[in-house]
Enzyme design. Sequence first.
Site, PDB file in Angstrom:
ATOM      1  N   HIS A  37       0.652  -1.244  -0.190  1.00 20.15           N
ATOM      2  CA  HIS A  37      -0.071   0.210   0.373  1.00 20.15           C
ATOM      3  C   HIS A  37       0.595   1.155  -0.146  1.00 20.15           C
ATOM      4  O   HIS A  37       1.779   1.310   1.130  1.00 20.15           O
ATOM      5  CB  HIS A  37      -0.846  -0.370   1.214  1.00 20.15           C
ATOM      6  N   GLU A 106      -5.930  -1.027  -5.074  1.00 23.87           N
ATOM      7  CA  GLU A 106      -7.459  -0.222  -5.216  1.00 23.87           C
ATOM      8  C   GLU A 106      -7.457   1.678  -5.224  1.00 23.87           C
ATOM      9  O   GLU A 106      -5.576   1.902  -5.466  1.00 23.87           O
ATOM     10  CB  GLU A 106      -7.163   0.043  -3.012  1.00 23.87           C
TER      11      GLU A 106
END
Length: 329
Positions: A37, A106
């Site tokens: 991430h 994402e």
Amino acid sequence: MRYGYKASAEQFSPAELLELVQLAEQVGLESAFISDHLQPWRHDGGHAPNAVAWLGMALERTERIVLGTSVLTPTLRYHPAVVAQQFATLGQVHPGRLILGVGTGESLNEQAIGVDFPELKERFARLRESVRLMRRLWTEERVDFEGDYYATSGATIYDRPDAPIPIYVAGGGPATTRYAARFADGHICTSGKGDEYYRDTIVANLEEGLEKEGRDTADVDRMIEIKVSYDRDPDAALHNTRFWAALSLTQEQKHSVHDPLEMQRLADELPIEQVAKRWIVGSDAADVAARIAHYAELGFTHLVFHGPGDDQRRFLEHFSEDVLPLLPR
């Protein structure tokens, strides 16, 4: 059957994760996967180390455990040729100990640096193209590639691994699942969505893809990240899930939010009972083991355990002592 550990990059610092993956190896787990991430699911207490940099350190500090990403997106923030080079380097130094887990991404990770986050159809097309390119770069001398999204001209990775790095594809829908069965070395999904979903969407489409491509069922590792909050204290087992409340938000909510502060606000509004629904929660080792073993009965072959609590050493030690010996081998 293989058992692994989810190294939660969103929750722990890089140094903490290095100690935890060493412990995971010591207690007998066979694999560990780190998410990649740019930003975590929540702002307060969140972390976001670079997965590839961390893998290099973790490989040096461990001896046998297989390490991978669950998952990295080789399509937007990263050019697939760069990802291919990174994993080739790691794979040459540590052969047989790497898995590249990939997914469609994402918005949380892309929009903060100004990368447009396209609809799923385009993201999936980019993913398929990136996999083709990376595999060619790992196996061919000079690669001329002209795709819809990526291109190379006479590209060479000079330090290639002896064998291509296994690629696992993450996805929860029929299309990505069939694609993984046809072209990947493994498929990744997550627990807590009900038997009907796993039988009718995951297993059924894996079998369809395997049959269509003429592959054997053993050709594709069926990996599932199992959200399990085991603690000898039942109250702690329940409340340990709070940090991961964002997982109980809908896909529509998560995919439209690109700010950890907003994601945290939405997640903190959820009651603990709703948060815990996605998890196997308990203090009875036999009951927890039986609920985990059910995923093996559904056809999964590689179970990776994600414990949500802040005290991961406690989780790993108690889980390996109490629950792991009760699981099928």
